[in-house]
Design a protein around this motif. Structure first.
Motif, PDB file in Angstrom:
ATOM      1  N   LEU A 204       1.917  -1.478  17.621  1.00 22.17           N
ATOM      2  CA  LEU A 204       2.538  -0.338  18.294  1.00 22.17           C
ATOM      3  C   LEU A 204       3.920  -0.716  18.815  1.00 22.17           C
ATOM      4  O   LEU A 204       4.114  -1.819  19.342  1.00 22.17           O
ATOM      5  CB  LEU A 204       1.671   0.122  19.471  1.00 22.17           C
ATOM      6  N   ASP A 205       4.872   0.210  18.674  1.00 22.64           N
ATOM      7  CA  ASP A 205       6.235  -0.008  19.167  1.00 22.64           C
ATOM      8  C   ASP A 205       6.710   1.318  19.755  1.00 22.64           C
ATOM      9  O   ASP A 205       7.025   2.255  19.019  1.00 22.64           O
ATOM     10  CB  ASP A 205       7.142  -0.459  18.033  1.00 22.64           C
ATOM     11  N   LEU A 206       6.773   1.413  21.082  1.00 20.02           N
ATOM     12  CA  LEU A 206       6.956   2.681  21.774  1.00 20.02           C
ATOM     13  C   LEU A 206       8.341   2.802  22.403  1.00 20.02           C
ATOM     14  O   LEU A 206       8.846   1.855  23.005  1.00 20.02           O
ATOM     15  CB  LEU A 206       5.904   2.827  22.874  1.00 20.02           C
ATOM     16  N   HIS A 207       8.957   3.986  22.273  1.00 23.88           N
ATOM     17  CA  HIS A 207      10.163   4.308  23.030  1.00 23.88           C
ATOM     18  C   HIS A 207       9.688   4.750  24.416  1.00 23.88           C
ATOM     19  O   HIS A 207       8.951   5.738  24.536  1.00 23.88           O
ATOM     20  CB  HIS A 207      10.926   5.453  22.368  1.00 23.88           C
ATOM     21  N   VAL A 222       0.595   3.030  29.516  1.00 25.92           N
ATOM     22  CA  VAL A 222       0.556   2.137  28.356  1.00 25.92           C
ATOM     23  C   VAL A 222      -0.230   0.868  28.678  1.00 25.92           C
ATOM     24  O   VAL A 222      -0.998   0.371  27.844  1.00 25.92           O
ATOM     25  CB  VAL A 222       1.985   1.810  27.884  1.00 25.92           C
ATOM     26  N   LEU A 223      -0.054   0.350  29.881  1.00 26.10           N
ATOM     27  CA  LEU A 223      -0.844  -0.809  30.296  1.00 26.10           C
ATOM     28  C   LEU A 223      -2.336  -0.498  30.250  1.00 26.10           C
ATOM     29  O   LEU A 223      -3.145  -1.288  29.740  1.00 26.10           O
ATOM     30  CB  LEU A 223      -0.433  -1.232  31.709  1.00 26.10           C
ATOM     31  N   GLU A 224      -2.701   0.653  30.778  1.00 25.74           N
ATOM     32  CA  GLU A 224      -4.110   1.049  30.787  1.00 25.74           C
ATOM     33  C   GLU A 224      -4.657   1.172  29.363  1.00 25.74           C
ATOM     34  O   GLU A 224      -5.762   0.677  29.056  1.00 25.74           O
ATOM     35  CB  GLU A 224      -4.250   2.385  31.524  1.00 25.74           C
ATOM     36  N   LEU A 225      -3.894   1.832  28.490  1.00 22.94           N
ATOM     37  CA  LEU A 225      -4.350   2.023  27.118  1.00 22.94           C
ATOM     38  C   LEU A 225      -4.389   0.711  26.332  1.00 22.94           C
ATOM     39  O   LEU A 225      -5.284   0.500  25.496  1.00 22.94           O
ATOM     40  CB  LEU A 225      -3.429   3.023  26.406  1.00 22.94           C
ATOM     41  N   THR A 226      -3.444  -0.163  26.599  1.00 27.05           N
ATOM     42  CA  THR A 226      -3.437  -1.464  25.926  1.00 27.05           C
ATOM     43  C   THR A 226      -4.710  -2.233  26.239  1.00 27.05           C
ATOM     44  O   THR A 226      -5.326  -2.847  25.344  1.00 27.05           O
ATOM     45  CB  THR A 226      -2.202  -2.278  26.354  1.00 27.05           C
ATOM     46  N   GLU A 227      -5.120  -2.197  27.489  1.00 26.84           N
ATOM     47  CA  GLU A 227      -6.344  -2.897  27.883  1.00 26.84           C
ATOM     48  C   GLU A 227      -7.580  -2.190  27.334  1.00 26.84           C
ATOM     49  O   GLU A 227      -8.497  -2.830  26.823  1.00 26.84           O
ATOM     50  CB  GLU A 227      -6.389  -2.997  29.406  1.00 26.84           C
ATOM     51  N   ARG A 228      -7.593  -0.844  27.403  1.00 29.13           N
ATOM     52  CA  ARG A 228      -8.771  -0.119  26.933  1.00 29.13           C
ATOM     53  C   ARG A 228      -8.974  -0.273  25.421  1.00 29.13           C
ATOM     54  O   ARG A 228     -10.091  -0.429  24.939  1.00 29.13           O
ATOM     55  CB  ARG A 228      -8.656   1.355  27.286  1.00 29.13           C
ATOM     56  N   TYR A 229      -7.871  -0.195  24.656  1.00 30.32           N
ATOM     57  CA  TYR A 229      -7.968  -0.301  23.206  1.00 30.32           C
ATOM     58  C   TYR A 229      -7.857  -1.738  22.706  1.00 30.32           C
ATOM     59  O   TYR A 229      -7.842  -1.969  21.505  1.00 30.32           O
ATOM     60  CB  TYR A 229      -6.891   0.562  22.551  1.00 30.32           C
ATOM     61  N   ARG A 230      -7.726  -2.667  23.629  1.00 32.35           N
ATOM     62  CA  ARG A 230      -7.655  -4.098  23.297  1.00 32.35           C
ATOM     63  C   ARG A 230      -6.539  -4.380  22.295  1.00 32.35           C
ATOM     64  O   ARG A 230      -6.752  -5.019  21.265  1.00 32.35           O
ATOM     65  CB  ARG A 230      -9.005  -4.584  22.758  1.00 32.35           C
ATOM     66  N   GLY A 232      -3.705  -6.005  23.225  1.00 41.75           N
ATOM     67  CA  GLY A 232      -2.852  -7.048  23.785  1.00 41.75           C
ATOM     68  C   GLY A 232      -2.220  -7.912  22.706  1.00 41.75           C
ATOM     69  O   GLY A 232      -2.885  -8.328  21.756  1.00 41.75           O
ATOM     70  N   GLY A 233      -0.928  -8.160  22.853  1.00 40.10           N
ATOM     71  CA  GLY A 233      -0.199  -8.933  21.856  1.00 40.10           C
ATOM     72  C   GLY A 233       0.296  -8.106  20.690  1.00 40.10           C
ATOM     73  O   GLY A 233       0.960  -8.636  19.790  1.00 40.10           O
ATOM     74  N   ARG A 234       0.010  -6.783  20.703  1.00 38.19           N
ATOM     75  CA  ARG A 234       0.390  -5.939  19.577  1.00 38.19           C
ATOM     76  C   ARG A 234       1.131  -4.680  20.026  1.00 38.19           C
ATOM     77  O   ARG A 234       1.204  -3.709  19.290  1.00 38.19           O
ATOM     78  CB  ARG A 234      -0.856  -5.559  18.769  1.00 38.19           C
ATOM     79  N   VAL A 235       1.695  -4.707  21.241  1.00 40.02           N
ATOM     80  CA  VAL A 235       2.382  -3.548  21.792  1.00 40.02           C
ATOM     81  C   VAL A 235       3.789  -3.943  22.240  1.00 40.02           C
ATOM     82  O   VAL A 235       3.960  -4.945  22.947  1.00 40.02           O
ATOM     83  CB  VAL A 235       1.615  -2.939  22.977  1.00 40.02           C
ATOM     84  N   VAL A 236       4.770  -3.143  21.830  1.00 41.82           N
ATOM     85  CA  VAL A 236       6.160  -3.324  22.267  1.00 41.82           C
ATOM     86  C   VAL A 236       6.595  -2.081  23.021  1.00 41.82           C
ATOM     87  O   VAL A 236       6.335  -0.954  22.587  1.00 41.82           O
ATOM     88  CB  VAL A 236       7.108  -3.561  21.079  1.00 41.82           C
ATOM     89  N   ALA A 237       7.237  -2.277  24.150  1.00 41.50           N
ATOM     90  CA  ALA A 237       7.843  -1.179  24.912  1.00 41.50           C
ATOM     91  C   ALA A 237       9.358  -1.284  24.758  1.00 41.50           C
ATOM     92  O   ALA A 237       9.968  -2.244  25.238  1.00 41.50           O
ATOM     93  CB  ALA A 237       7.444  -1.254  26.382  1.00 41.50           C
ATOM     94  N   GLY A 238       9.948  -0.319  24.067  1.00 40.55           N
ATOM     95  CA  GLY A 238      11.385  -0.332  23.838  1.00 40.55           C
ATOM     96  C   GLY A 238      12.139   0.476  24.876  1.00 40.55           C
ATOM     97  O   GLY A 238      11.627   1.461  25.411  1.00 40.55           O
ATOM     98  N   HIS A 239      13.348   0.094  25.160  1.00 38.66           N
ATOM     99  CA  HIS A 239      14.242   0.697  26.157  1.00 38.66           C
ATOM    100  C   HIS A 239      13.865   0.209  27.561  1.00 38.66           C
ATOM    101  O   HIS A 239      14.519  -0.660  28.109  1.00 38.66           O
ATOM    102  CB  HIS A 239      14.228   2.229  26.117  1.00 38.66           C
ATOM    103  N   ILE A 263       2.228  -7.289  26.500  1.00 40.35           N
ATOM    104  CA  ILE A 263       3.177  -6.259  26.086  1.00 40.35           C
ATOM    105  C   ILE A 263       4.586  -6.847  26.071  1.00 40.35           C
ATOM    106  O   ILE A 263       5.030  -7.433  27.057  1.00 40.35           O
ATOM    107  CB  ILE A 263       3.120  -5.037  27.027  1.00 40.35           C
ATOM    108  N   VAL A 264       5.259  -6.678  24.958  1.00 37.65           N
ATOM    109  CA  VAL A 264       6.614  -7.178  24.763  1.00 37.65           C
ATOM    110  C   VAL A 264       7.606  -6.071  25.116  1.00 37.65           C
ATOM    111  O   VAL A 264       7.305  -4.885  24.956  1.00 37.65           O
ATOM    112  CB  VAL A 264       6.806  -7.628  23.301  1.00 37.65           C
ATOM    113  N   VAL A 265       8.791  -6.441  25.590  1.00 38.02           N
ATOM    114  CA  VAL A 265       9.837  -5.467  25.937  1.00 38.02           C
ATOM    115  C   VAL A 265      11.073  -5.718  25.071  1.00 38.02           C
ATOM    116  O   VAL A 265      11.540  -6.849  24.955  1.00 38.02           O
ATOM    117  CB  VAL A 265      10.219  -5.549  27.428  1.00 38.02           C
ATOM    118  N   THR A 266      11.569  -4.644  24.471  1.00 34.57           N
ATOM    119  CA  THR A 266      12.833  -4.698  23.736  1.00 34.57           C
ATOM    120  C   THR A 266      13.883  -3.921  24.523  1.00 34.57           C
ATOM    121  O   THR A 266      13.703  -2.727  24.792  1.00 34.57           O
ATOM    122  CB  THR A 266      12.695  -4.085  22.335  1.00 34.57           C
TER     123      THR A 266
END
Length: 345
Positions: A204-207, A222-230, A232-239, A263-266
């Motif tokens: 996932l890579d989200l604006h 997004v933090l909540e959903l990342t944990e619920r859907y497991r 972690g390590g596959r989500v980027v938050a852009g901007h 969660i990674v930040v771009t």
């Protein structure tokens, strides 16, 4: 030895001063001094030499359209509404030609890996996706390109968009994105995007969180959903421009949560600097998240171009070194003591 690159600052050996880099059979054989003087030689002139650069967030499909857009009236700019009417006229050939011109400029500036965002909706269909996919094979010799398909103009409010996203995912799109800010129901868009990512097992890579107030930040959802859907390590938050509106202590707390969730930040300095706080005519807030501060608090970060020559980023030259320089100046980051005096900065 086939080639000696002389007088170069090597990124991970700056303390050693200028070095010579030996190349044999197309591979780096070593860095130091005293290599065979009979080999072909190139003087780097003290420039910085690093591994290939990674363009982590760029929109090849809508680059180089600034000449087709009417100039904004007043200080407010909405790049989405300026771009949307143009998409019906985008052909596969048009998108490919513009994307290729931008891609070639990225190559000249040292990019060897790239994740490009590609808009999917009934207005553009899969034409942008097809155009960018056609470039991947043709330029595989020079760069690895990864496509992130996403709904720029909304998902829940734009019937037919989800079906097209699913079609792109079935054709092998490896990353799914989102732009909840432009959806009439941001929370539901995020829920659907996470569910689709799990169904198709894609990253996932989200604006996310661009705006003139720190209120209503979606990163908490997004933090909540990342944990619920497991994921972690596959989500980027852009901007994440709203981080610039929070005090450092609050950013540090949030950064540690992001790091813990994987969660990674771009950070996209050129776009956010151009778009944020445009309703003000003085005392304008910079609006750029501090990647160095996030990194110091455990978050993996990147800097990227986002757009080139379009309403969101009307300037640009595809140089990630320039982007890093811009970020350092905007955030008032002093140089390190062992920083090489390279001409790129």
């Amino acid at each position: 030895m086939d080639l000696i690159v002389r007088n170069a600052h090597v990124a991970d050996r700056l303390a050693d001063g200028p070095l010579d880099i030996a190349v044999a059979d197309g591979r780096i054989a070593g860095a130091g001094h005293g290599f065979d003087a009979a080999a072909e030689s190139y003087d780097a002139g003290g420039r910085l030499v690093s591994a290939g650069l990674i363009e982590t967030h760029i929109h090849l499909d809508k680059s180089r359209i600034i000449g087709r857009c009417p100039p904004p009236t007043g200080r407010r700019v909405n790049p989405v509404t300026l771009t949307a009417p143009l998409k019906k006229d985008f052909t596969v050939e048009d998108v490919r030609a513009r994307a290729e011109a931008t891609l070639r400029e990225c190559l000249v500036n040292g990019a060897t890996r790239m994740r490009t965002q590609v808009e999917i909706d009934p207005g553009i269909g899969l034409r942008g996706f097809e155009a960018v996919r056609s470039l991947i094979a043709d330029y595989r010799w020079a760069i690895d390109i990864e496509i992130c398909v996403f709904p720029q103009d909304g998902l829940t409010n734009y019937p037919g968009t989800e079906e097209l996203l699913v079609a792109a995912l079935k054709q092998g799109a490896p990353v799914l994105g989102g732009a909840p800010r432009y959806d009439s129901d941001p929370a539901t868009q995020l829920e659907r995007i996470f569910a689709l990512a799990r169904e198709f097992d894609v990253d996932l890579d989200l604006h996310l969180d661009v705006g003139d107030s720190p209120d209503g930040m979606l990163i908490h959802r997004v933090l909540e959903l990342t944990e619920r859907y497991r994921r972690g390590g596959r989500v980027v938050a852009g901007h994440m421009a709203k981080l610039s509106l929070l005090p450092p202590a609050a950013v540090a707390v949030l950064a540690r949560r992001l790091a813990g969730a994987g969660i990674v930040v771009t950070v996209l300095p050129a776009t956010d600097l151009y778009l944020m706080e445009r309703e003000r005519d003085h005392g304008v807030v910079r609006g750029v998240a501090d990647a160095n501060f996030l990194s110091a608090n455990g978050v993996t970060c990147s800097l990227s171009s986002n757009n080139v020559l379009n309403p969101a980023t009307p300037y640009g030259d595809c140089s990630l070194i320039r982007m890093a320089n811009l970020h350092a100046n905007v955030l008032q980051i002093p140089p390190r003591r062992n920083c090489a005096p390279c001409s790129g900065c």
